[in-house]
Design a protein around this motif. Structure first.
Motif, PDB file in Angstrom:
ATOM      1  N   VAL A 162       0.839  -1.197   0.000  1.00  0.00           N
ATOM      2  CA  VAL A 162       0.000   0.000   0.000  1.00  0.00           C
ATOM      3  C   VAL A 162       0.876   1.249   0.000  1.00  0.00           C
ATOM      4  O   VAL A 162       1.701   1.441   0.884  1.00  0.00           O
ATOM      5  N   ALA A 163       0.681   2.101  -0.989  1.00  0.00           N
ATOM      6  CA  ALA A 163       1.513   3.305  -1.122  1.00  0.00           C
ATOM      7  C   ALA A 163       1.032   4.420  -0.212  1.00  0.00           C
ATOM      8  O   ALA A 163       1.824   5.189   0.323  1.00  0.00           O
ATOM      9  N   VAL A 164      -0.279   4.514  -0.057  1.00  0.00           N
ATOM     10  CA  VAL A 164      -0.863   5.522   0.832  1.00  0.00           C
ATOM     11  C   VAL A 164      -2.142   4.933   1.417  1.00  0.00           C
ATOM     12  O   VAL A 164      -2.971   4.394   0.695  1.00  0.00           O
ATOM     13  N   GLY A 165      -2.276   5.002   2.723  1.00  0.00           N
ATOM     14  CA  GLY A 165      -3.437   4.418   3.367  1.00  0.00           C
ATOM     15  C   GLY A 165      -4.698   5.219   3.111  1.00  0.00           C
ATOM     16  O   GLY A 165      -4.653   6.450   3.017  1.00  0.00           O
ATOM     17  N   PRO A 166      -5.852   4.554   2.995  1.00  0.00           N
ATOM     18  CA  PRO A 166      -7.111   5.278   2.794  1.00  0.00           C
ATOM     19  C   PRO A 166      -7.377   6.311   3.883  1.00  0.00           C
ATOM     20  O   PRO A 166      -8.036   7.325   3.625  1.00  0.00           O
ATOM     21  N   ALA A 167      -6.859   6.072   5.097  1.00  0.00           N
ATOM     22  CA  ALA A 167      -7.116   7.008   6.197  1.00  0.00           C
ATOM     23  C   ALA A 167      -6.584   8.407   5.885  1.00  0.00           C
ATOM     24  O   ALA A 167      -7.111   9.404   6.373  1.00  0.00           O
ATOM     25  N   ARG A 187       4.117   7.988 -13.001  1.00  0.00           N
ATOM     26  CA  ARG A 187       2.788   8.533 -13.232  1.00  0.00           C
ATOM     27  C   ARG A 187       1.701   7.484 -13.035  1.00  0.00           C
ATOM     28  O   ARG A 187       0.711   7.726 -12.340  1.00  0.00           O
ATOM     29  N   VAL A 188       1.892   6.345 -13.653  1.00  0.00           N
ATOM     30  CA  VAL A 188       0.848   5.318 -13.613  1.00  0.00           C
ATOM     31  C   VAL A 188       0.716   4.733 -12.209  1.00  0.00           C
ATOM     32  O   VAL A 188      -0.403   4.619 -11.674  1.00  0.00           O
ATOM     33  N   ARG A 189       1.834   4.378 -11.586  1.00  0.00           N
ATOM     34  CA  ARG A 189       1.762   3.800 -10.241  1.00  0.00           C
ATOM     35  C   ARG A 189       1.241   4.814  -9.222  1.00  0.00           C
ATOM     36  O   ARG A 189       0.439   4.477  -8.347  1.00  0.00           O
ATOM     37  N   GLY A 190       1.712   6.055  -9.327  1.00  0.00           N
ATOM     38  CA  GLY A 190       1.263   7.070  -8.381  1.00  0.00           C
ATOM     39  C   GLY A 190      -0.230   7.325  -8.483  1.00  0.00           C
ATOM     40  O   GLY A 190      -0.937   7.438  -7.466  1.00  0.00           O
ATOM     41  N   THR A 191      -0.737   7.420  -9.709  1.00  0.00           N
ATOM     42  CA  THR A 191      -2.165   7.648  -9.910  1.00  0.00           C
ATOM     43  C   THR A 191      -2.980   6.451  -9.435  1.00  0.00           C
ATOM     44  O   THR A 191      -4.017   6.607  -8.777  1.00  0.00           O
ATOM     45  N   ALA A 192      -2.513   5.252  -9.768  1.00  0.00           N
ATOM     46  CA  ALA A 192      -3.226   4.045  -9.339  1.00  0.00           C
ATOM     47  C   ALA A 192      -3.257   3.938  -7.820  1.00  0.00           C
ATOM     48  O   ALA A 192      -4.271   3.525  -7.238  1.00  0.00           O
ATOM     49  N   ALA A 193      -2.158   4.322  -7.160  1.00  0.00           N
ATOM     50  CA  ALA A 193      -2.106   4.268  -5.702  1.00  0.00           C
ATOM     51  C   ALA A 193      -3.150   5.195  -5.081  1.00  0.00           C
ATOM     52  O   ALA A 193      -3.855   4.821  -4.128  1.00  0.00           O
ATOM     53  N   TRP A 205      -1.727   6.594 -17.900  1.00  0.00           N
ATOM     54  CA  TRP A 205      -1.818   7.518 -16.766  1.00  0.00           C
ATOM     55  C   TRP A 205      -3.281   7.823 -16.452  1.00  0.00           C
ATOM     56  O   TRP A 205      -3.714   7.777 -15.290  1.00  0.00           O
ATOM     57  N   GLU A 206      -4.057   8.150 -17.481  1.00  0.00           N
ATOM     58  CA  GLU A 206      -5.456   8.496 -17.281  1.00  0.00           C
ATOM     59  C   GLU A 206      -6.279   7.275 -16.866  1.00  0.00           C
ATOM     60  O   GLU A 206      -7.158   7.372 -15.998  1.00  0.00           O
ATOM     61  N   ALA A 207      -5.990   6.127 -17.456  1.00  0.00           N
ATOM     62  CA  ALA A 207      -6.736   4.912 -17.113  1.00  0.00           C
ATOM     63  C   ALA A 207      -6.477   4.476 -15.673  1.00  0.00           C
ATOM     64  O   ALA A 207      -7.327   3.813 -15.055  1.00  0.00           O
ATOM     65  N   ALA A 208      -5.322   4.863 -15.117  1.00  0.00           N
ATOM     66  CA  ALA A 208      -4.967   4.457 -13.754  1.00  0.00           C
ATOM     67  C   ALA A 208      -5.895   5.057 -12.710  1.00  0.00           C
ATOM     68  O   ALA A 208      -5.909   4.615 -11.555  1.00  0.00           O
ATOM     69  N   ALA A 209      -6.700   6.057 -13.087  1.00  0.00           N
ATOM     70  CA  ALA A 209      -7.627   6.688 -12.143  1.00  0.00           C
ATOM     71  C   ALA A 209      -8.962   5.955 -12.061  1.00  0.00           C
ATOM     72  O   ALA A 209      -9.855   6.369 -11.313  1.00  0.00           O
ATOM     73  N   ASP A 210      -9.114   4.856 -12.784  1.00  0.00           N
ATOM     74  CA  ASP A 210     -10.417   4.191 -12.884  1.00  0.00           C
ATOM     75  C   ASP A 210     -10.966   3.728 -11.536  1.00  0.00           C
ATOM     76  O   ASP A 210     -12.187   3.733 -11.328  1.00  0.00           O
ATOM     77  N   ALA A 211     -10.087   3.318 -10.616  1.00  0.00           N
ATOM     78  CA  ALA A 211     -10.571   2.833  -9.312  1.00  0.00           C
ATOM     79  C   ALA A 211     -11.306   3.938  -8.554  1.00  0.00           C
ATOM     80  O   ALA A 211     -12.255   3.668  -7.814  1.00  0.00           O
ATOM     81  N   ALA A 212     -10.869   5.192  -8.734  1.00  0.00           N
ATOM     82  CA  ALA A 212     -11.563   6.305  -8.075  1.00  0.00           C
ATOM     83  C   ALA A 212     -12.948   6.507  -8.683  1.00  0.00           C
ATOM     84  O   ALA A 212     -13.917   6.818  -7.982  1.00  0.00           O
ATOM     85  N   ARG A 213     -13.053   6.324  -9.998  1.00  0.00           N
ATOM     86  CA  ARG A 213     -14.367   6.420 -10.644  1.00  0.00           C
ATOM     87  C   ARG A 213     -15.302   5.347 -10.085  1.00  0.00           C
ATOM     88  O   ARG A 213     -16.496   5.596  -9.853  1.00  0.00           O
ATOM     89  N   ALA A 214     -14.763   4.152  -9.874  1.00  0.00           N
ATOM     90  CA  ALA A 214     -15.568   3.053  -9.346  1.00  0.00           C
ATOM     91  C   ALA A 214     -16.080   3.354  -7.947  1.00  0.00           C
ATOM     92  O   ALA A 214     -17.113   2.818  -7.530  1.00  0.00           O
ATOM     93  N   ALA A 215     -15.373   4.227  -7.220  1.00  0.00           N
ATOM     94  CA  ALA A 215     -15.792   4.607  -5.872  1.00  0.00           C
ATOM     95  C   ALA A 215     -16.843   5.706  -5.894  1.00  0.00           C
ATOM     96  O   ALA A 215     -17.323   6.123  -4.832  1.00  0.00           O
TER      97      ALA A 215
END
Length: 302
Positions: free
Chosen positions: A54-59, A92-98, A148-158
């Protein structure tokens, strides 16, 4: 608002954080080192976008109003070896996905995730004017931007509103591409690059910050947003404007082959023509303080 920013030590992130703090908003800066107490009132939190865990905790993000992702290795900082191209992509991709995964893990996800991208998405556009409806290019940077842009998809799912900001050249004397062009221009070495007919799409640093804050507040905007002015200009015209503003000659051109010898593959991006306009910013009611290159340059060298 409470805004969490990655890349806050960079040109854009630093200016955005300062603007938010000046207006009384809370800012949390994501840093790779041990967090420190800051005199400006912002808070630091540790993250590691290259971590396999985990790169950054949800908290860290839970309950924040907004997350702004601006971290990434500098495209023009080094010659493009295979290793550095990998770093450009993965940072870019890993940071955005994290960030996106952390948003998805929040009990109360941020309402908006503004995630960086670049006009490099479009590749070579020649003389054609391109807005956000334009398709992707085929070169290395275009591929990076798509991932890079596709890596943000998990946030869209939220259920978080996601805006991907496709930055053009940010005009500032403090850093970025223009920050590297101005010193040689002051020395009288600011001639056109290549044939000078390639279009460059740009935006002043103050307008960049204003546009980011506009996107944080404008609930109707999501998806890709071009961060450029409505008036892209040729390298020849930009060079002439810099020379005029600095009272320096711009008569010595730099041939394309010389740029490639010095910069390698990165030179292709400098010589590429990208005539990109900000359709979605304009449609959402944003107005530019510095719509022309002369005005943008004036904000940087006054």
């Amino acid at each position: 608002m409470h805004v969490v920013i990655s890349g806050s030590s960079g040109l854009i992130g630093g200016a955005l954080a300062a603007s938010l703090l000046a207006d009384g908003h809370r800012v949390t800066r994501l840093v790779r080192r041990e967090p420190q107490t800051r005199a400006d009132g912002s808070v630091e939190a540790r993250w590691d976008p290259r971590a396999s865990a985990v790169a950054v905790g949800p908290a860290v993000l839970d309950g924040a109003d907004a997350v702004v992702g601006l971290a990434g290795a500098g495209v023009g900082d080094r010659r493009w070896t295979a290793a550095y191209k990998k770093e450009i992509r993965e940072s870019r991709v890993r940071g955005t996905a994290a960030l996106a995964e952390a948003i998805r893990g929040c009990e109360k996800p941020p309402r908006v995730f503004v995630s960086g991208s670049a006009v490099g998405y479009y590749g070579e556009t020649g003389q054609t004017v391109v807005d956000e409806s334009g398709g992707p290019g085929q070169d290395f940077l275009a591929g990076v931007c798509q991932e890079w842009e596709a890596a943000a998809d998990a946030a869209r799912a939220a259920g978080t509103r996601v805006v991907t900001t496709r930055f053009g050249i940010v005009v500032s004397g403090a850093g970025g591409a223009m920050g590297r062009l101005l010193p040689p221009a002051r020395a009288g070495l600011g001639g056109r690059l290549g044939n000078g007919r390639q279009y460059w799409s740009y935006i002043s640093l103050p307008d960049t910050v204003r546009a980011l804050r506009h996107l944080l507040d404008t609930e109707s905007v999501s998806g890709p947003v071009n961060m450029t002015t409505p008036h892209p200009a040729t390298n020849r015209d930009i060079t002439a404007a810099i020379g005029k503003a600095l009272h320096r000659p711009t008569v010595l051109p730099v041939p394309g082959f010389a740029l490639r010898l010095v910069l390698g593959e990165f030179a292709d991006g400098i010589l590429m023509s990208q005539r990109v306009v900000p359709g979605r910013l304009l449609d959402s009611g944003f107005t530019f303080e510095h719509p022309t290159f002369e005005a943008a340059l004036g904000s940087a060298v006054h």
